[in-house]
Design an enzyme around this catalytic site. Sequence first.
Site, mmCIF file in Angstrom:
data_model
loop_
_atom_site.group_PDB
_atom_site.id
_atom_site.type_symbol
_atom_site.label_atom_id
_atom_site.label_comp_id
_atom_site.label_asym_id
_atom_site.label_seq_id
_atom_site.Cartn_x
_atom_site.Cartn_y
_atom_site.Cartn_z
ATOM 1 N N ALA A 82 12.593 4.344 7.961
ATOM 2 C CA ALA A 82 13.594 3.963 9.071
ATOM 3 C C ALA A 82 13.771 2.420 9.118
ATOM 4 O O ALA A 82 12.716 1.578 8.682
ATOM 5 C CB ALA A 82 13.163 4.384 10.351
ATOM 6 N N TYR A 149 17.070 -10.234 6.473
ATOM 7 C CA TYR A 149 16.690 -9.021 6.001
ATOM 8 C C TYR A 149 15.449 -8.893 5.071
ATOM 9 O O TYR A 149 14.443 -8.259 5.160
ATOM 10 C CB TYR A 149 18.126 -8.220 5.268
ATOM 11 C CG TYR A 149 17.660 -6.902 4.624
ATOM 12 C CD1 TYR A 149 17.596 -5.755 5.350
ATOM 13 C CD2 TYR A 149 17.325 -6.918 3.278
ATOM 14 C CE1 TYR A 149 17.464 -4.436 4.916
ATOM 15 C CE2 TYR A 149 16.990 -5.438 2.801
ATOM 16 C CZ TYR A 149 17.022 -4.604 3.456
ATOM 17 O OH TYR A 149 16.706 -3.272 2.888
#
Length: 328
Positions: A82, A149
Site C-alpha cells: 500500500a 517519492y
Amino acid sequence: MNRQRILVTGAAGFIGSHTVDTLLSRGFEVVAVDNFRTGRATNIRQCVKDSGFVFEFADITQEKVLRSLCLKYRPDTIIHLAGLVSVVQAQDEPNLNYLLNIQATHIVAEAARASGVRRVVFASSAAVYGNNVNLPLHETSKTEPISLYGTAKRVSEQILDGHATTFGLEVASLRFFNVFGPRQDPQSPYSGVMSIFARRFAEGEAVKVFGDGAQTRDFISVFDVATALAQAASVTGITSEVCNVCTGRPVSVLEIIREFQEIYPSAPGPEFLSAREGEILHSVGDPAAASEILNFASEVSLQKGIHSLVEVSRPETVTHPRFAPEFA
Ligand code: UD2
C-alpha cells in the site's frame, strides 16, 4: 498442512492483486487488506472463491486497525504494497506522501513487532537511485533520490532496517524498476508508458514519444514482480536485504513501439514531441542480488509482457467500477 499466512497491504492494487493471485496459486493463505483508495475490488474478485483468501477492508494508516488485524490473523509475513504510487502526486501532496509512503511503513513495522510477525517484504523503488548514471544500478550504488517519492521509499527501507537490527524483524525491500502489465491504470496523467501505449494502440490513436525514443528503461512484467514478492516472502536466509527487481535489459521507447506495431500493423505512426524536462535518458538495474538472495529471475519476455497487456487493453475492458458490492 501448515500453510504460511501472508497479509498483503494494498492487495486490490495493480501489483497487490497480481501478488495475491500468485500467492494463492502457490498455496499460501492470504489476508488481503485494502481501503480502495486507488485499489479496485474487481482486481481481486477472482480470489473470493479460494478457501485460503480473506479480505479486510481497512485503512492501514490507522495504527490500531492494522495491529488488531495482525493479532487476529497472526500472519507469518506482511507484504507491504500500500502506498502513494504516483511520483507526481507525491511531489504535489507532500503530506500524503509522508503519511502513505513513510508513516505507514513505520506502522507496519510496529504492527509486525507487536504481533510477532516474522518478516516484512516492502515495495521500494528504483526511484531511490535518482539520476545516478553509473549503470547498471546495483543495490550498493549510491542512493540519491530526486523526488519526495524516492526519498520516502529510501526512508522506509531504513525504518524497516532499523526494526531488523534492533528487533530481529526479517526484512526484504524490493526496488521495483518500471513495472507494467494488466490492471495498471492507463488513464491517469501519471501512468507509465506501457499502459498509455497499450490504450492508444488499442484505440487506433498515435502514441506520443517524448524526445527521439532512444531513451531506455528496465521494464519488468508485473507477473515477474509478483513472483519476486512471493519468493521474498518464502525463501530462507533473509535478515535485512535490499534487492533490485528488474530484468537487467535496457529497452528503448522505440523498441516498445515496434513490439506494439507487430500486433497492430496498421496503427498510425508515432508523434515525436520534445523530451520531458529533466528526465533521465537511461536506467537499468543489475538483477544479480535478487537471483542470489531470492532465487528470482525475470521470465516474462518483453514480447510476452506486451501481449498480456494487449489482451486486456480493449476499450471495453479497461473501465472498472471502483467498488463492488461483494466487498461492502
Ligand atoms: C517513472 C516516473 C518518474 C520517476 C521514474 C523513476 C511516472 C509517470 N514516472 O518515470 O516520475 O519516478 O519512474 O524511475 O510516474 N514516454 C513517452 N511517451 C509517453 C509516455 C512516456 O515517450 O506517452 C517516455 C518517457 O519520456 C520516458 C519513458 O517513456 O522516457 C518511460 O516513461 P514512464 O513515465 O513510463 O517512466 P519513467 O521511468 O520515465
